[in-house]
Scaffold this motif. Structure first.
Motif, PDB file in Angstrom:
ATOM      1  N   VAL A   2      14.924  -1.061  -1.597  1.00  0.00           N
ATOM      2  CA  VAL A   2      13.483  -1.172  -1.815  1.00  0.00           C
ATOM      3  C   VAL A   2      12.807  -1.339  -0.456  1.00  0.00           C
ATOM      4  CG1 VAL A   2      11.631  -2.605  -2.769  1.00  0.00           C
ATOM      5  CG2 VAL A   2      13.649  -2.080  -4.153  1.00  0.00           C
ATOM      6  N   TYR A   3      11.791  -0.529  -0.220  1.00  0.00           N
ATOM      7  CA  TYR A   3      11.070  -0.556   1.042  1.00  0.00           C
ATOM      8  C   TYR A   3       9.652  -1.065   0.825  1.00  0.00           C
ATOM      9  CZ  TYR A   3      14.922   2.354   2.645  1.00  0.00           C
ATOM     10  OH  TYR A   3      16.177   2.830   2.948  1.00  0.00           O
ATOM     11  N   VAL A   4       9.164  -1.807   1.814  1.00  0.00           N
ATOM     12  CA  VAL A   4       7.773  -2.248   1.850  1.00  0.00           C
ATOM     13  C   VAL A   4       7.161  -1.650   3.107  1.00  0.00           C
ATOM     14  CG1 VAL A   4       6.209  -4.209   2.025  1.00  0.00           C
ATOM     15  CG2 VAL A   4       8.281  -4.388   0.630  1.00  0.00           C
ATOM     16  N   CYS A   5       6.141  -0.822   2.925  1.00  0.00           N
ATOM     17  CA  CYS A   5       5.572  -0.146   4.091  1.00  0.00           C
ATOM     18  C   CYS A   5       4.053  -0.045   3.958  1.00  0.00           C
ATOM     19  CB  CYS A   5       6.201   1.236   4.269  1.00  0.00           C
ATOM     20  SG  CYS A   5       5.780   2.419   2.994  1.00  0.00           S
ATOM     21  N   PRO A   6       3.358   0.237   5.065  1.00  0.00           N
ATOM     22  CA  PRO A   6       1.895   0.289   5.039  1.00  0.00           C
ATOM     23  C   PRO A   6       1.374   1.501   4.274  1.00  0.00           C
ATOM     24  CG  PRO A   6       2.731   0.899   7.208  1.00  0.00           C
ATOM     25  CD  PRO A   6       3.899   0.417   6.426  1.00  0.00           C
ATOM     26  N   VAL A   7       0.224   1.301   3.622  1.00  0.00           N
ATOM     27  CA  VAL A   7      -0.426   2.362   2.856  1.00  0.00           C
ATOM     28  C   VAL A   7      -1.935   2.280   3.045  1.00  0.00           C
ATOM     29  CG1 VAL A   7       1.358   2.567   1.066  1.00  0.00           C
ATOM     30  CG2 VAL A   7      -0.487   0.892   0.796  1.00  0.00           C
ATOM     31  N   ASP A   8      -2.609   3.380   2.730  1.00  0.00           N
ATOM     32  CA  ASP A   8      -4.057   3.380   2.580  1.00  0.00           C
ATOM     33  C   ASP A   8      -4.394   2.994   1.145  1.00  0.00           C
ATOM     34  OD1 ASP A   8      -4.536   4.272   5.185  1.00  0.00           O
ATOM     35  OD2 ASP A   8      -4.363   6.370   4.602  1.00  0.00           O
ATOM     36  N   ILE A   9      -5.569   2.418   0.950  1.00  0.00           N
ATOM     37  CA  ILE A   9      -6.019   2.036  -0.380  1.00  0.00           C
ATOM     38  C   ILE A   9      -7.282   2.817  -0.726  1.00  0.00           C
ATOM     39  CG2 ILE A   9      -6.715   0.150  -1.895  1.00  0.00           C
ATOM     40  CD1 ILE A   9      -3.859  -0.104  -0.875  1.00  0.00           C
ATOM     41  N   ALA A  10      -7.215   3.618  -1.779  1.00  0.00           N
ATOM     42  CA  ALA A  10      -8.381   4.372  -2.232  1.00  0.00           C
ATOM     43  C   ALA A  10      -9.356   3.434  -2.942  1.00  0.00           C
ATOM     44  CB  ALA A  10      -7.948   5.497  -3.172  1.00  0.00           C
ATOM     45  N   ASN A  11     -10.577   3.916  -3.179  1.00  0.00           N
ATOM     46  CA  ASN A  11     -11.587   3.094  -3.834  1.00  0.00           C
ATOM     47  C   ASN A  11     -11.168   2.666  -5.235  1.00  0.00           C
ATOM     48  OD1 ASN A  11     -13.290   3.193  -1.623  1.00  0.00           O
ATOM     49  ND2 ASN A  11     -14.366   5.011  -2.336  1.00  0.00           N
ATOM     50  N   ASN A  12     -10.309   3.445  -5.881  1.00  0.00           N
ATOM     51  CA  ASN A  12      -9.831   3.086  -7.226  1.00  0.00           C
ATOM     52  C   ASN A  12      -8.600   2.189  -7.191  1.00  0.00           C
ATOM     53  OD1 ASN A  12      -7.844   4.839  -6.389  1.00  0.00           O
ATOM     54  ND2 ASN A  12      -8.164   6.357  -8.012  1.00  0.00           N
ATOM     55  N   GLY A  13      -8.202   1.757  -5.984  1.00  0.00           N
ATOM     56  CA  GLY A  13      -7.052   0.871  -5.845  1.00  0.00           C
ATOM     57  C   GLY A  13      -5.726   1.575  -5.723  1.00  0.00           C
TER      58      GLY A  13
ATOM     59  N   SER B 199      -2.616   3.590  -4.094  1.00  0.00           N
ATOM     60  CA  SER B 199      -1.974   3.631  -2.772  1.00  0.00           C
ATOM     61  C   SER B 199      -1.777   5.077  -2.336  1.00  0.00           C
ATOM     62  CB  SER B 199      -0.617   2.928  -2.827  1.00  0.00           C
ATOM     63  OG  SER B 199      -0.766   1.611  -3.297  1.00  0.00           O
ATOM     64  N   ASN B 200      -2.148   5.369  -1.089  1.00  0.00           N
ATOM     65  CA  ASN B 200      -1.990   6.709  -0.537  1.00  0.00           C
ATOM     66  C   ASN B 200      -1.270   6.640   0.812  1.00  0.00           C
ATOM     67  OD1 ASN B 200      -3.455   8.030  -2.637  1.00  0.00           O
ATOM     68  ND2 ASN B 200      -5.375   7.401  -1.677  1.00  0.00           N
ATOM     69  N   ASN B 201      -0.694   7.760   1.205  1.00  0.00           N
ATOM     70  CA  ASN B 201      -0.063   7.890   2.532  1.00  0.00           C
ATOM     71  C   ASN B 201       1.000   6.815   2.765  1.00  0.00           C
ATOM     72  OD1 ASN B 201      -1.782  10.094   3.156  1.00  0.00           O
ATOM     73  ND2 ASN B 201      -3.377   8.678   3.838  1.00  0.00           N
ATOM     74  N   TYR B 202       1.930   6.738   1.848  1.00  0.00           N
ATOM     75  CA  TYR B 202       3.025   5.772   1.978  1.00  0.00           C
ATOM     76  C   TYR B 202       3.741   5.938   3.320  1.00  0.00           C
ATOM     77  CZ  TYR B 202       3.247   3.959  -2.838  1.00  0.00           C
ATOM     78  OH  TYR B 202       3.001   3.315  -4.024  1.00  0.00           O
ATOM     79  N   CYS B 203       3.782   4.851   4.080  1.00  0.00           N
ATOM     80  CA  CYS B 203       4.595   4.770   5.300  1.00  0.00           C
ATOM     81  C   CYS B 203       4.128   5.734   6.397  1.00  0.00           C
ATOM     82  CB  CYS B 203       6.072   5.035   4.996  1.00  0.00           C
ATOM     83  SG  CYS B 203       6.725   4.127   3.583  1.00  0.00           S
ATOM     84  N   SER B 204       3.001   6.400   6.234  1.00  0.00           N
ATOM     85  CA  SER B 204       2.553   7.338   7.262  1.00  0.00           C
ATOM     86  C   SER B 204       1.068   7.194   7.563  1.00  0.00           C
ATOM     87  CB  SER B 204       2.833   8.786   6.819  1.00  0.00           C
ATOM     88  OG  SER B 204       2.140   9.094   5.620  1.00  0.00           O
ATOM     89  N   THR B 205       0.471   6.072   7.163  1.00  0.00           N
ATOM     90  CA  THR B 205      -0.951   5.872   7.399  1.00  0.00           C
ATOM     91  C   THR B 205      -1.226   5.485   8.850  1.00  0.00           C
ATOM     92  OG1 THR B 205      -2.893   4.566   6.799  1.00  0.00           O
ATOM     93  CG2 THR B 205      -0.765   3.467   6.650  1.00  0.00           C
ATOM     94  N   SER B 206      -2.385   5.882   9.336  1.00  0.00           N
ATOM     95  CA  SER B 206      -2.811   5.473  10.676  1.00  0.00           C
ATOM     96  C   SER B 206      -3.851   4.360  10.597  1.00  0.00           C
ATOM     97  CB  SER B 206      -3.398   6.672  11.433  1.00  0.00           C
ATOM     98  OG  SER B 206      -4.514   7.206  10.723  1.00  0.00           O
ATOM     99  N   ASN B 207      -4.207   3.950   9.387  1.00  0.00           N
ATOM    100  CA  ASN B 207      -5.224   2.914   9.200  1.00  0.00           C
ATOM    101  C   ASN B 207      -4.807   2.033   8.029  1.00  0.00           C
ATOM    102  OD1 ASN B 207      -7.613   1.453   9.467  1.00  0.00           O
ATOM    103  ND2 ASN B 207      -8.730   2.803   8.075  1.00  0.00           N
ATOM    104  N   THR B 208      -3.834   1.177   8.276  1.00  0.00           N
ATOM    105  CA  THR B 208      -3.234   0.373   7.211  1.00  0.00           C
ATOM    106  C   THR B 208      -4.263  -0.503   6.507  1.00  0.00           C
ATOM    107  OG1 THR B 208      -1.189   0.271   8.474  1.00  0.00           O
ATOM    108  CG2 THR B 208      -1.453  -1.312   6.697  1.00  0.00           C
ATOM    109  N   GLU B 209      -4.290  -0.410   5.178  1.00  0.00           N
ATOM    110  CA  GLU B 209      -5.185  -1.248   4.378  1.00  0.00           C
ATOM    111  C   GLU B 209      -4.420  -2.131   3.392  1.00  0.00           C
ATOM    112  OE1 GLU B 209      -9.003   1.806   4.411  1.00  0.00           O
ATOM    113  OE2 GLU B 209      -7.547   1.914   2.792  1.00  0.00           O
ATOM    114  N   GLY B 210      -3.129  -1.919   3.299  1.00  0.00           N
ATOM    115  CA  GLY B 210      -2.309  -2.735   2.419  1.00  0.00           C
ATOM    116  C   GLY B 210      -0.849  -2.380   2.589  1.00  0.00           C
ATOM    117  N   TYR B 211      -0.004  -3.008   1.773  1.00  0.00           N
ATOM    118  CA  TYR B 211       1.427  -2.714   1.775  1.00  0.00           C
ATOM    119  C   TYR B 211       1.879  -2.417   0.348  1.00  0.00           C
ATOM    120  CZ  TYR B 211       1.971  -4.189   6.606  1.00  0.00           C
ATOM    121  OH  TYR B 211       1.871  -4.263   7.963  1.00  0.00           O
TER     122      TYR B 211
END
Length: 218
Positions: free
Chosen positions: A68-79, A81-93
């Motif tokens: 199991v991996y925990v990595c940075p993601v982007d968060i869309a307005n609907n909550g 998760s997008n761009n798993y492990c490849s975001t340039s603007n981390t908003e959550g994990y």
């Protein structure tokens, strides 16, 4: 029979102004403390999300018998998760179980577990970072082992965690008050997470101190 003289009821203007002046002084004194408390509660609520995410990831790795991996993601307005492990603007994990063992997240192939939303595109109040390490992701294995990791273009590379990983969260707009509004989490080399006591976070020394470490923001 004469009536007693009439006594005016209520407060005089001078008395009202005096009360307002005292209330204003008390509010001015209390405001910094109240601001710190409100900001700390907001940061603390986000840290609880992250703690729950990390504990779930560790437990689910053993239960599912999968990494199991925990990595940075982007968060869309609907909550979402997008761009798993490849975001340039981390908003959550986000945590996911890697079903095919390729050390990256693939929609429909891997199993999303949970997301800790720290910020969104429209509301960015929380500053968070992994400190004293080049780590940007975390890995839990079914045998109970724990790895620090980095992610590049969605691919996760792991290294056995041989020391504690420090995660800090604080009020992004806190200025000089960031240490007073901060929460510090520690992950030991088995992946167990603990939250530091608030007085130790405010200290200037020790592994829990907010101010003594340089930041490596994901």
């Amino acid at each position: 029979m004469s009536l007693p003289p009439h006594k005016p009821q209520g407060f005089t203007l001078v008395e009202l102004l005096l009360v307002l002046a005292i209330a204003g002084i008390m509010a001015a004194i209390a405001y910094p403390t109240m601001s710190d408390w409100l900001a700390y509660r907001r940061v603390s609520a986000k840290s609880e999300q992250l703690i729950n995410l990390l504990r779930l990831a560790r437990a689910e790795s053993v239960r599912l018998n999968l990494p199991v991996y925990v990595c940075p993601v982007d968060i869309a307005n609907n909550g979402k998760s997008n761009n798993y492990c490849s975001t340039s603007n981390t908003e959550g994990y986000a945590a996911f179980a890697d079903r095919n063992g390729d050390q990256k997240f693939e929609e429909g192939k891997d199993l999303p577990l949970r997301t800790a939303i720290l910020n969104t595109a429209g509301q960015s109040n929380i500053e968070f970072s992994l400190r004293n390490t080049n780590t940007t992701a975390l890995a839990f294995r079914p045998d109970g082992s724990f790895y620090r990791a980095t992610s590049s273009n969605g691919i996760i590379t792991t290294t056995r965690a041989d020391s504690k990983i420090k995660i800090t969260l604080t009020d992004k707009n806190g200025g000089d008050a960031k240490a007073r509004r901060a929460v510090v989490l520690l992950l030991d080399n088995s992946g167990r997470v603990t939250s530091c006591a608030r007085d130790k976070v405010r200290s200037t020394s020790g592994e829990c101190a907010y101010a003594t470490s340089t930041s490596t923001k994901p």
